[in-house]
Design a protein around this motif. Structure first.
Motif, short mmCIF file in Angstrom:
data_model
loop_
_atom_site.label_atom_id
_atom_site.label_comp_id
_atom_site.label_asym_id
_atom_site.label_seq_id
_atom_site.Cartn_x
_atom_site.Cartn_y
_atom_site.Cartn_z
N LYS A 177 -5.73 11.80 12.32
CA LYS A 177 -5.98 13.09 13.17
C LYS A 177 -7.59 13.24 13.57
N ASP A 178 -7.88 13.30 12.37
CA ASP A 178 -8.97 14.29 11.95
C ASP A 178 -10.27 13.22 11.97
N LEU A 179 -9.51 11.88 11.83
CA LEU A 179 -11.28 10.55 11.21
C LEU A 179 -10.70 10.17 12.61
N ASP A 180 -12.15 9.87 13.86
CA ASP A 180 -11.69 9.80 14.85
C ASP A 180 -12.25 8.23 14.81
N PHE A 181 -12.95 7.55 14.25
CA PHE A 181 -13.15 6.03 14.03
C PHE A 181 -13.84 6.06 12.86
N TRP A 182 -14.22 4.61 12.56
CA TRP A 182 -15.37 4.19 11.37
C TRP A 182 -15.58 3.55 11.29
N HIS A 183 -17.11 3.08 10.98
CA HIS A 183 -18.00 1.55 11.34
C HIS A 183 -17.92 0.47 10.36
N VAL A 184 -17.84 -0.50 10.04
CA VAL A 184 -17.87 -1.87 8.67
C VAL A 184 -19.05 -2.75 8.96
N ASP A 185 -20.05 -2.22 8.11
CA ASP A 185 -21.31 -3.24 8.17
C ASP A 185 -20.71 -4.32 6.90
N PHE B 160 0.64 -1.36 0.19
CA PHE B 160 0.03 0.10 -0.10
C PHE B 160 0.82 1.50 0.25
N PRO B 161 0.50 2.17 -0.53
CA PRO B 161 1.46 3.15 -0.98
C PRO B 161 1.43 4.29 -0.09
N TRP B 162 1.65 3.80 1.08
CA TRP B 162 1.65 4.71 2.41
C TRP B 162 3.31 5.26 2.97
N PRO B 163 4.43 6.50 3.34
CA PRO B 163 5.40 6.06 3.83
C PRO B 163 5.42 5.42 5.35
N THR B 164 4.73 4.25 5.73
CA THR B 164 4.82 4.53 7.36
C THR B 164 3.79 2.95 7.55
N TYR B 165 4.48 1.91 7.85
CA TYR B 165 3.79 0.63 8.24
C TYR B 165 3.23 1.16 9.78
N LEU C 218 -6.22 2.70 7.15
CA LEU C 218 -5.52 3.78 7.32
C LEU C 218 -4.54 3.99 7.65
N PRO C 219 -3.68 4.53 7.39
CA PRO C 219 -1.46 5.01 8.01
C PRO C 219 -2.63 6.65 9.08
N PHE C 220 -1.45 6.15 9.98
CA PHE C 220 -1.11 7.42 10.94
C PHE C 220 -0.71 8.57 9.81
#
Length: 475
Positions: A244-252, A196-201, A215-217
């Protein structure tokens, strides 16, 4: 009337030595009283007498208690019969009071311990897994607690494994360079690692059935949510968020929807942006903005120290820890009724992770967390449902020799050098690693794993497990 009541009481004492007011009440009134009792009160009431045991075990009462008991365990109600309600009430009581039905000790296999202490121990759905460090190629081992069968997977990416996640069906291995590999633990099927194209694990992950949401930090860089559908082996991007702006999510996964929550903590009441997305195409279904009361308190984004979220079936719970680590705000989203609620929890002891870092430790059920307290050398149970914190002294098994040696060393006094005290706390914390779920809690040391079983219907006899014997009793 007073004389009549007095004579009736005397007569009752002459015949039975006491007057059972609960046993004499109509069942409808007893049911009304039970609505104000928690599972601990009900468990203790069933121990009073045979009469009370019959009353507090009847279907009418257990039917009224069962839904909230299952909700407190983070479980669905569809497959649970009323006749089994007392088992679930006892289970919740065991979990909240740190009283397991059974304890066992699992020594590390000789071939494993020769490579060093396994790390990142996790537990889910009656299985536990851990990383076996091996030069050049880490391995991941899994133990099925129902069958006692051991399985091992080799990391084909040849990169160090940073984290592992386990669901009902899948094992995920997260390596450096942002590569995630997946294994079906029921079949030989294995997915090629996806980069996945993000700079950190460092990532935030939710696993729901055959869907993996990632979602990467990030502090100031926006990334989409990545959704990996293992059924079709397809990766879908959804939206664009700063972590830091996305507090949480729910998956159904059944409804094929994702609900994201972005909270403006500097607004009072809180301003919440809620968005529903499709998992297949990443399209917006609807958006809404609403206010959420903080119950008379105030907080700003500067006060927030750490955020995490956990899925419990159709409920997702976000935990926002404030600086000082004594106060936690719980944001609870119930997808069944599509409602977001808020709860405050103030702890007398700071809620800390191993090595003194706030935030980690197993969240065994909604509003319930276990943690290791090095300074008290015990297990802390933070119960936000009742607003209480309890500390239980940890009993070492007589085979946990290395943990005993580390814990025997006293911490420097608070007035001494701060860094020396922190190093000593880190040294103590590193000898025990807590993990678990609502059925099984464990503490892993250099010597092995101590397992606690809470579900009265799940007390397995593992062929290689040693009966627990406390070190104090062994001499």
């Amino acid at each position: 009337m007073e004389g009549f009541c007095g004579n009736a009481l005397v007569a009752g004492r002459e015949q039975h030595a006491y007057y059972d007011i609960v046993g004499s009440l109509p069942l409808e009134l007893v049911v009304s009283v039970v609505e104000y009792l928690d599972e601990t009160d009900i468990v203790r009431s069933r121990r009073v007498s045979k009469r009370w045991r019959t009353i507090f075990s009847c279907d009418t009462i257990t039917k009224s208690v069962l839904p909230r008991t299952l909700a407190a365990l983070g479980m669905e109600t569809a497959d649970v019969r009323i006749t089994n309600a007392t088992t679930y009430i006892q289970w919740l009581h065991n979990l909240r009071t740190a009283r397991p039905v059974k304890k066992v000790f699992l020594p590390w296999p000789e071939d494993v311990i020769s490579l060093g202490k396994p790390r990142n121990i996790g537990c889910n759905s009656r299985r536990l897994c851990y990383i076996i460090p091996e030069r050049g190629r880490d391995k991941v081992a899994m133990l099925d607690l129902e069958t006692g069968r051991r399985s091992t997977w080799i990391n084909d990416t040849r990169r160090p494994i940073e984290d592992i996640r386990l669901s009902d069906r899948y094992l995920f291995m997260i390596t450096q360079d942002s590569i995630i590999s997946a294994v079906d633990i029921h079949t030989p099927q294995r997915w090629v690692g996806k980069q996945f194209p993000w700079p950190t694990y460092r990532v935030r992950i939710t696993i729901e059935k055959d869907k993996l949401v990632i979602l990467p930090f990030s502090i100031d860089e926006a990334f989409p949510l990545w959704m990996w559908d293992l059924r079709s082996d397809r990766v879908q991007t959804i939206g664009s968020f700063i972590s830091k702006d996305l507090d949480f999510w729910h998956v159904d996964a059944d409804e094929n929807v994702l609900i994201t929550f972005e909270v403006n903590w500097d607004e009072h009441p809180l301003l919440v942006h809620q968005t529903r997305w499709t998992l297949t195409r990443g399209e917006v279904l609807d958006r809404k903005i609403f206010r959420l009361s903080l119950g008379g308190r105030r907080v700003s984004r500067r006060d927030i120290f750490l955020k995490s979220h956990h899925n419990f079936g159709r409920t997702t719970e976000a935990r926002v820890r404030l600086k000082g680590c004594h106060t936690t705000i719980f944001l609870i989203y119930d997808h069944a009724i599509q409602r977001l609620s808020l709860r405050w929890f103030d702890s007398t002891e700071p809620i800390t992770d191993r090595a003194g870092q706030p935030g980690g430790g197993p969240c065994l059920a909604p509003l319930l967390k276990y943690g290791w307290m090095s300074e008290h050398k015990g297990i802390a149970v933070w119960n936000a449902a009742t607003g209480t914190t309890t500390l239980h002294g940890y009993q070492l098994d007589f085979r946990e020799v290395s943990a005993h040696k580390r814990l025997a060393a006293p911490l420097p006094p608070p007035s001494s050098d701060v860094w020396a005290r922190r190093f000593a706390a880190f040294f103590m914390d590193s000898c025990l690693s807590p993990f678990g779920d609502h059925e099984v809690f464990g503490m892993a040391s250099d010597d092995g794993i101590q397992l606690w079983f809470f579900n009265p219907n799940f007390v397995p006899d593992l062929p290689f497990a040693e009966p627990f014997l406390a070190m104090q009793e062994s001499g």
